[in-house]
Scaffold this motif. Structure first.
Motif, short mmCIF file in Angstrom:
data_model
loop_
_atom_site.label_atom_id
_atom_site.label_comp_id
_atom_site.label_asym_id
_atom_site.label_seq_id
_atom_site.Cartn_x
_atom_site.Cartn_y
_atom_site.Cartn_z
N LEU A 23 0.75 -1.32 0.00
CA LEU A 23 0.06 0.07 -0.20
C LEU A 23 0.80 1.33 0.07
O LEU A 23 0.50 2.19 -0.68
N PHE A 24 1.91 1.36 0.62
CA PHE A 24 2.78 2.33 1.07
C PHE A 24 3.39 2.68 -0.54
O PHE A 24 3.52 3.88 -1.06
N VAL A 25 4.06 1.74 -1.03
CA VAL A 25 4.71 1.73 -2.23
C VAL A 25 3.63 2.00 -3.33
O VAL A 25 4.21 3.11 -4.28
N THR A 26 2.57 1.59 -3.53
CA THR A 26 1.60 2.04 -4.57
C THR A 26 1.22 3.61 -4.10
O THR A 26 1.27 4.23 -5.37
N PHE A 27 1.08 3.92 -2.89
CA PHE A 27 0.70 5.30 -2.81
C PHE A 27 1.85 6.31 -3.12
O PHE A 27 1.59 7.23 -3.87
N PHE A 28 3.12 5.82 -2.75
CA PHE A 28 4.20 6.56 -3.25
C PHE A 28 4.33 6.82 -4.69
O PHE A 28 4.79 7.88 -5.30
N ILE A 29 4.26 5.52 -5.38
CA ILE A 29 4.40 5.86 -6.80
C ILE A 29 3.14 6.60 -7.61
O ILE A 29 3.65 7.34 -8.47
N LEU A 30 2.01 6.47 -6.96
CA LEU A 30 1.04 7.21 -7.76
C LEU A 30 1.19 8.80 -7.33
O LEU A 30 1.12 9.51 -8.20
N VAL A 31 1.53 9.14 -6.07
CA VAL A 31 2.06 10.60 -5.98
C VAL A 31 3.05 11.10 -6.85
O VAL A 31 3.06 12.10 -7.29
N THR A 32 4.03 10.16 -6.68
CA THR A 32 5.39 10.71 -7.62
C THR A 32 4.95 10.85 -9.21
O THR A 32 5.28 11.85 -9.78
N LEU A 33 4.05 9.90 -9.60
CA LEU A 33 3.55 10.12 -11.08
C LEU A 33 2.72 11.47 -11.20
O LEU A 33 2.73 12.02 -12.14
#
Length: 54
Positions: A23-33
């Motif tokens: 969940l953390f990695v997915t959220f981090f990737i989405l915010v970065t994109l």
């Protein structure tokens, strides 16, 4: 008794850290994109919001 004793007794408790990490990695990737794809005018507008007196 220590808290880890209770965690050892729960069946399938090892899946929770994996889910949390995903969940953390997915959220981090989405915010970065989102940040990389955002228009520069929008970023300038958002960064100037605290300075506006309106």
């Amino acid at each position: 008794m220590k808290f880890t004793y209770y965690l050892e007794k729960i069946t399938g408790v090892s899946i929770y850290p994996i889910i949390s990490l995903l969940l953390f990695v997915t959220f981090f990737i989405l915010v970065t994109l989102w940040v990389l794809r955002t228009d520069k005018k929008t970023i300038e507008h958002v960064e100037n919001l605290p300075l506006d007196n309106d």
